[in-house]
Structure formats: C-alpha cells, structure tokens
Design a protein around this motif. Structure first.
Motif, PDB file in Angstrom:
ATOM      1  N   THR A 363       0.583  -1.180  -0.039  1.00 19.46           N
ATOM      2  CA  THR A 363      -0.070  -0.282   0.073  1.00 19.46           C
ATOM      3  C   THR A 363       0.761   1.277   0.102  1.00 19.46           C
ATOM      4  OG1 THR A 363      -1.846  -1.096   1.197  1.00 19.46           O
ATOM      5  CG2 THR A 363      -1.856   1.329   1.315  1.00 19.46           C
ATOM      6  N   CYS A 364       1.738   1.408   0.847  1.00 18.28           N
ATOM      7  CA  CYS A 364       2.689   2.467   1.148  1.00 18.28           C
ATOM      8  C   CYS A 364       4.024   2.543   0.178  1.00 18.28           C
ATOM      9  CB  CYS A 364       2.712   2.748   2.576  1.00 18.28           C
ATOM     10  SG  CYS A 364       1.335   3.237   3.432  1.00 18.28           S
ATOM     11  N   GLY A 365       4.573   1.135   0.190  1.00 19.24           N
ATOM     12  CA  GLY A 365       5.712   1.068  -0.590  1.00 19.24           C
ATOM     13  C   GLY A 365       6.755   1.943  -0.003  1.00 19.24           C
ATOM     14  N   SER A 366       7.859   1.985  -0.796  1.00 16.85           N
ATOM     15  CA  SER A 366       9.001   2.658  -0.124  1.00 16.85           C
ATOM     16  C   SER A 366       9.789   3.837  -1.258  1.00 16.85           C
ATOM     17  CB  SER A 366      10.120   1.632   0.326  1.00 16.85           C
ATOM     18  OG  SER A 366      10.392   0.837  -0.802  1.00 16.85           O
ATOM     19  N   ASN A 367       8.651   4.192  -1.899  1.00 26.88           N
ATOM     20  CA  ASN A 367       9.384   5.217  -3.255  1.00 26.88           C
ATOM     21  C   ASN A 367       8.993   6.612  -2.932  1.00 26.88           C
ATOM     22  OD1 ASN A 367       6.500   5.176  -3.187  1.00 26.88           O
ATOM     23  ND2 ASN A 367       6.253   4.484  -5.358  1.00 26.88           N
ATOM     24  N   GLY A 368       8.840   6.882  -1.643  1.00 28.48           N
ATOM     25  CA  GLY A 368       8.592   8.441  -1.334  1.00 28.48           C
ATOM     26  C   GLY A 368       7.250   8.815  -1.556  1.00 28.48           C
ATOM     27  N   ARG A 369       6.458   7.946  -1.948  1.00 30.13           N
ATOM     28  CA  ARG A 369       5.005   8.642  -2.072  1.00 30.13           C
ATOM     29  C   ARG A 369       4.394   8.552  -0.836  1.00 30.13           C
ATOM     30  NH1 ARG A 369       1.145   4.710  -5.584  1.00 30.13           N
ATOM     31  NH2 ARG A 369       1.386   3.315  -3.929  1.00 30.13           N
ATOM     32  N   PHE A 370       3.500   9.492  -0.505  1.00 33.49           N
ATOM     33  CA  PHE A 370       2.623   9.935   0.460  1.00 33.49           C
ATOM     34  C   PHE A 370       1.641   8.853   0.809  1.00 33.49           C
ATOM     35  CE2 PHE A 370       3.755  14.389  -0.558  1.00 33.49           C
ATOM     36  CZ  PHE A 370       4.537  14.643   0.566  1.00 33.49           C
ATOM     37  N   CYS A 371       1.578   8.370   2.095  1.00 35.17           N
ATOM     38  CA  CYS A 371       0.602   7.351   2.484  1.00 35.17           C
ATOM     39  C   CYS A 371       0.015   8.153   3.750  1.00 35.17           C
ATOM     40  CB  CYS A 371       1.248   5.884   2.977  1.00 35.17           C
ATOM     41  SG  CYS A 371       0.183   4.776   3.109  1.00 35.17           S
ATOM     42  N   LEU A 372      -1.316   8.186   3.558  1.00 35.76           N
ATOM     43  CA  LEU A 372      -2.191   8.891   4.870  1.00 35.76           C
ATOM     44  C   LEU A 372      -3.070   7.818   5.387  1.00 35.76           C
ATOM     45  CD1 LEU A 372      -3.900  11.675   2.514  1.00 35.76           C
ATOM     46  CD2 LEU A 372      -1.600  11.681   3.697  1.00 35.76           C
ATOM     47  N   ILE A 373      -2.648   7.389   6.558  1.00 42.83           N
ATOM     48  CA  ILE A 373      -3.356   6.135   7.210  1.00 42.83           C
ATOM     49  C   ILE A 373      -4.077   6.705   8.489  1.00 42.83           C
ATOM     50  CG2 ILE A 373      -2.487   4.415   8.590  1.00 42.83           C
ATOM     51  CD1 ILE A 373       0.175   4.618   7.432  1.00 42.83           C
ATOM     52  N   LEU A 374      -5.670   6.394   8.302  1.00 44.98           N
ATOM     53  CA  LEU A 374      -6.525   6.643   9.248  1.00 44.98           C
ATOM     54  C   LEU A 374      -6.337   5.810  10.534  1.00 44.98           C
ATOM     55  CD1 LEU A 374      -8.950   8.556  10.007  1.00 44.98           C
ATOM     56  CD2 LEU A 374     -10.285   6.623   8.891  1.00 44.98           C
ATOM     57  N   ASP A 442      -7.075  10.689  14.148  1.00 43.61           N
ATOM     58  CA  ASP A 442      -5.748  11.146  13.753  1.00 43.61           C
ATOM     59  C   ASP A 442      -5.490  10.361  12.447  1.00 43.61           C
ATOM     60  OD1 ASP A 442      -5.325  12.466  16.233  1.00 43.61           O
ATOM     61  OD2 ASP A 442      -4.643  10.812  17.237  1.00 43.61           O
ATOM     62  N   VAL A 443      -4.756  10.965  11.709  1.00 43.70           N
ATOM     63  CA  VAL A 443      -4.247  10.651  10.540  1.00 43.70           C
ATOM     64  C   VAL A 443      -2.823  10.658  10.560  1.00 43.70           C
ATOM     65  CG1 VAL A 443      -4.145  10.904   7.952  1.00 43.70           C
ATOM     66  CG2 VAL A 443      -6.253  11.334   9.150  1.00 43.70           C
ATOM     67  N   ILE A 444      -2.023   9.768  10.208  1.00 42.37           N
ATOM     68  CA  ILE A 444      -0.646   9.506  10.243  1.00 42.37           C
ATOM     69  C   ILE A 444      -0.279   9.665   8.513  1.00 42.37           C
ATOM     70  CG2 ILE A 444       1.542   8.190  10.479  1.00 42.37           C
ATOM     71  CD1 ILE A 444       0.105   6.465  12.417  1.00 42.37           C
ATOM     72  N   LEU A 445       0.456  10.989   8.176  1.00 43.35           N
ATOM     73  CA  LEU A 445       1.163  11.128   7.192  1.00 43.35           C
ATOM     74  C   LEU A 445       2.496  10.376   7.084  1.00 43.35           C
ATOM     75  CD1 LEU A 445      -0.986  13.395   7.929  1.00 43.35           C
ATOM     76  CD2 LEU A 445       0.206  14.843   6.151  1.00 43.35           C
TER      77      LEU A 445
END
Length: 553
Positions: A363-374, A442-445
């Motif tokens: 889902t979040c990978g490790s390519n520097g893309r933003f991952c918004l986690i509720l 809360d949302v983790i960016l």
C-alpha cells in the motif's frame, strides 16, 4: 570312461558358469535370495545414495551404479526375478526377448507397474525434454512455489516404451494447463534420483502433483481427460467458498472485515473450473473466492441473480470491493487465464486496512509516495461514518488522478497495531468532538523512503467531511515532516494462523506424506503407523490447547 565323465562334468560346470556370468546380483544388493520386494527396494535406495555419481566422485562410481541399477531392475520385477532364479539370465535377449542397448546413463531402475502404468520393455532410450526438472530446480522453484501454484511432474526414463505414449499426452496437455497457471515439468527418474526419491516414485512412467509441498500420485488410465480431473481435484477445495444465490450478499459484505476483495463465479456447472481453482489458489492471500451454481435458484436467489444481471445458463464473474455493486464484471467468454491474471495484479480494496508488513509494503511502498493512514480503534470502526467517509474520499481521489494517485490511503487498527503506531511519537492536537458526536480521528502522514528511513507527521481532528479531507491534503503538501531513522517494528500479521493451526497443518502434511508413500508402495503397515502417529499428535495438540485455555482462564 571316467575321463569322458570328468570332461562332461567340467563342460557342464563351464556352461553353468557361462550361463551365470551376470550372476550374484543378490550379492550386488547385499540381500538374501528370499528377500522381499520391500527389502530389495530398501537395499537399492541405500546403495544408490552411496554410489550415485553426483555424490560419489570415485572413478568406480559410474560402473558401480550401473551394476546396482541392473541388479535392481532384474530383482524388482516378478517375471525377471523368476527368470533369473530359474536360468541365471539377467538379459531378456537370452530368453527370446528383444535385445536392449546400454547407454552412458545406465538402466531404468523402477519396478514393474500395475494396471495402466507398467514397464513397457527394452529397446527405447528417451531423449532429453525441454521442460526437464533438475534436483536444484525442484528444491528451489517447485517446492517453494507449490504453496501458491500446483506443479504437475511427469517421470520418464530410458528403456520405457510406454513413455512415448505418455509424452504425447503430456505435450497435448502442457500448453492448456500452463495457460491455467499450472507448473509443468518432466523428471528423468534415474538421473534425478533425489527428486524421484522425494516424490516416492517407484515406477515409470508416473505423474504426480505437488501442492503445498505435498505429493499426490496419479493412478488411472493415461487419458488427457482423466489427468485434467486429477489436477483439478489435487487443488484444495477450501480455497473457494460454495455459495447459494441467497448467500451472495452476506459473502460480499464480509470484504471489509476480511480486508480483501471478493470474486464470485456464477456458473450453471456443478463445480468451479480448473482455471478458477488455479487462480484462487495462486491468489489465496490477495482475495476471497466464491462459487454459485445458477441452475436452480429459488425465489430470493432468483432475485439476487437478476439484480446482478446473471443468467441461469451462462457463466459470469463478478469482482466486489467494499460495496455491493461490482467493481468489475467478466462474461463467460472473457474469463481466460490471461484476463484473470491481469485482473489480479494490484487488486485491492479502495481503502485497505494495514494488517501485516506485506500490506504496508504493497500500500505505502518505499518510493517516497505519501501514505495517509487513518487510525481507528476496534472492528466497529471499520465501517462507521468517519471511516466510510474516508473510503469514499479515497475512491474519488483515485478517480480524479490523471497520472496515478499522488497519495495512498489506508487505515489501521490501534487496538491491533499499537506497537507500530507508537513508534511514530507526537500528535498535532485535536478537536473536542465532531458534529455527529463521534470522537475525531488522527491520520498518520507517512513517507517511506526505506525501511530504515521514514518521514512522518500527524494530522488530528479529522471528522470525515470534505473540508476536513481538503485540509488533510493541504497539510500533507505544506507541512514539514519529522524524520525518523529508527526502524519501525513490523506490523503484526492479523490473519496469521495460531500455533494450534500451524501444528495441525504440520500434522496433516506429515500424515499425507506417509499416506502417499504407503499407497504408492502398498505398504499397509506404513499407513497404519502414520495413522497411529497422527492420532498421537492430535492428542498432544488437544492437551496443549486445554492447558493454554486453562492458563488463559
């Protein structure tokens, strides 16, 4: 007169010696003349391990293994052993049979088969096949892959007339089965002894299936139709849930709690196709699979079929994500191996829950893309108003992205993954309550560059409105991120089997290995022994489970 008698006796002894010039094969294997077939096979396997040229670098190894193979070839067959005991002949050419030719690879050493699998005679040397499986390939590809892909292996050898017939059937099936995702490989029985031994193959030709490292032997007529049925039945039945038309909607609604998309094949046929079973087996960790027979639906079931546009006489595949309307529909003619494999690539929910390290990586990978986690707490929050709003916004964001989504959205259960969440300390403050009375989320960016290097920040006060979501996106684009080089703990695998389940899987694996070995060799004693072993292990597992429950109370 005495001189003549002496000469006749000497001639007779010489004749006997000539007739038994290949004699002493019992001594070659180190067994007595009244040894059982089981003792002969055991002695052969022991000597083959010692003298196999791949393991023994002695200059005599090649010659010795030929001698051992020849001895076993004669003594393992009832007719050839009887002929040897009566005449001392090891070569059937001396008894009127066809002559055979030695080659550098020695003799085929398997016992005569029963029924339709039997040793066809001499005079034929099998040519190498393009799909030959070596010991290295078997150990490093076939066995590991067998947990998500069925492998079908064809064992052949030299001096086997029937192998030519089986090879034609094999080549006929190869393209078809490979297009269904089945692994296909051929094994030269005597040259790849370790593979042959692992699969308990003691006759040529032979066909076996390898699933979850378990070997199943095919016994039956050498017909393509029967082999197809064998492959289909070798795939585990539990990977597909059989549904009634009335149970379709309940199956769909479980996709959120199971955290997986759900595929349902509607078909007038009584069983799922081989292709569908193979795809379900390969993707058992990605999605859940259902099957509905459409020939005789009742009142409510008929209404369900009509709702999804399913005909009682045609086949249709529906793909569901979080909502009751299908995310994809395939008509019967479109359900091909290529289409299904393409469909399964990247298939996930619109808003997946992070339930394991694998889910985090995908889902979040490790390519520097933003991952918004509720961040939610407890299963009751998986589909409440705030999480549902976040899910709708994830769908809209994905649909509006022209060049691929800039953000990946997911949610995580604090009650299950507290250790992982606590590895990102600090919050941004929060509002007292949402307008609907619920507690704000809360949302983790998160921005993962590597497993050791992640940038993150917290957005607090999310209540699910579109304004909140716009503020979240603005915050993600403008905020300065905190950086941590501390390795975050791996997420717990929420769907991993417990210790008792793992014990059960291991017990059944051991049992079936013993069962297949006993069936292949007609060793009733071995089967009874494995049954006793399984019963003992089940008792141990029951005792451990009782003790665990007692400690829990």
């Amino acid at each position: 007169m005495e001189r003549v008698a002496l000469l006749l006796l000497l001639s007779l002894l010489i004749g006997i010696g000539e007739g038994r010039k290949d004699g002493g094969i019992y001594d070659v294997l180190g067994v007595s003349r009244d040894a059982s077939r089981r003792e002969i096979r055991s002695a052969y396997k022991r000597l083959a391990r010692v003298w196999h040229p791949d393991k023994n670098k002695s200059p005599q190894a090649q010659e010795k293994i030929l001698e051992i193979n020849k001895a076993y070839e004669v003594l393992s067959g009832e007719e050839s052993r009887r002929r040897y005991d009566m005449t001392g002949e090891t070569d059937p050419a001396h008894s009127g049979s066809q002559s055979h030719t030695h080659n550098s690879h020695g003799f085929t050493f398997f016992q005569t088969g029963d029924g339709f699998f039997h040793f066809g005679g001499f005079g034929h040397t099998t040519q190498p096949r393009e799909d030959t499986v070596t010991t290295h390939y078997f150990e490093n590809v076939v066995l590991p892959e067998s947990s998500s892909r069925l492998w079908l292996l064809y064992f052949f050898g030299d001096f086997c007339f029937q192998c030519g017939e089986v090879s034609k059937i094999w080549d006929e099936l190869k393209t078809e089965l490979e297009s269904n995702g089945i692994g296909m490989g051929s094994v030269h029985g005597s040259r790849q002894y370790d593979v042959t031994s692992h699969c308990n193959v003691d006759r040529i030709p032979a066909i076996v299936a390898v699933v979850n490292r378990r070997v199943s032997h095919y016994y039956g007529r050498l017909q393509a139709r029967n082999i197809r049925s064998f492959v289909k039945n070798a795939l585990p039945s539990w990977i597909i849930t059989e549904l009634t038309a009335e149970g379709v909607e309940a199956f769909i609604t479980e996709s959120i709690s199971r955290n997986r998309p759900r595929l349902i094949l509607f078909s007038p046929h009584p069983t799922p196709s081989l292709l569908y079973k193979a795809v379900a087996f390969s993707n058992q960790l990605v999605a859940d699979f259902g099957f509905v027979v459409t020939d005789r639906p009742s009142g409510k079931g008929l209404g369900v079929l009509q709702r999804y546009g399913v005909s009682q006489r045609s086949k249709k595949l529906l793909v569901f994500k979080e909502y009751p309307h299908p995310a994809a529909v395939l008509e019967g003619s479109e359900v091909t191996g290529e289409v299904l494999r393409s469909l399964m690539k990247g298939l996930s929910l619109h808003l997946p829950r992070l339930t394991s390290e694998q889910a985090l990586d995908s889902t979040c990978g490790s390519n520097g893309r933003f991952c918004l986690i509720l961040v939610v707490k407890g299963s009751e929050a998986y589909n409440d108003t705030i999480t549902s709003a976040f899910r709708r916004q994830a769908i809209q964001l994905s649909a509006s992205s022209q060049s691929g989504p800039r953000f990946s959205l997911a949610y995580i259960d604090r009650s299950r993954q507290r250790q992982f969440i606590d590895s990102f300390p600090g919050t941004n403050g929060s509002r007292e309550s949402c307008e609907n009375g619920q507690e704000p989320r809360d949302v983790i960016l998160l921005r993962r560059k590597t497993s050791f290097h992640s940038s993150y920040n917290w957005f607090s006060g999310y209540c699910g409105s579109n304004v909140d979501f716009d503020n979240l996106l603005d915050f993600a684009g403008l905020t300065s991120f905190k950086t941590t080089t501390k390795l975050a703990p791996n997420l717990l695998d929420e769907f991993a089997p417990g210790i008792l389940m793992r014990m059960w899987e291991r017990i059944t694996e051991i049992y079936y290995q013993g069962y297949d070995s006993a069936t292949a060799n007609s060793q009733v004693l071995s089967l009874l022994t494995m049954t006793v072993v399984m019963a003992s292990l089940l008792c141990c597992a029951s005792v451990m489970g009782s003790q665990s429950n007692h400690r829990g109370n």
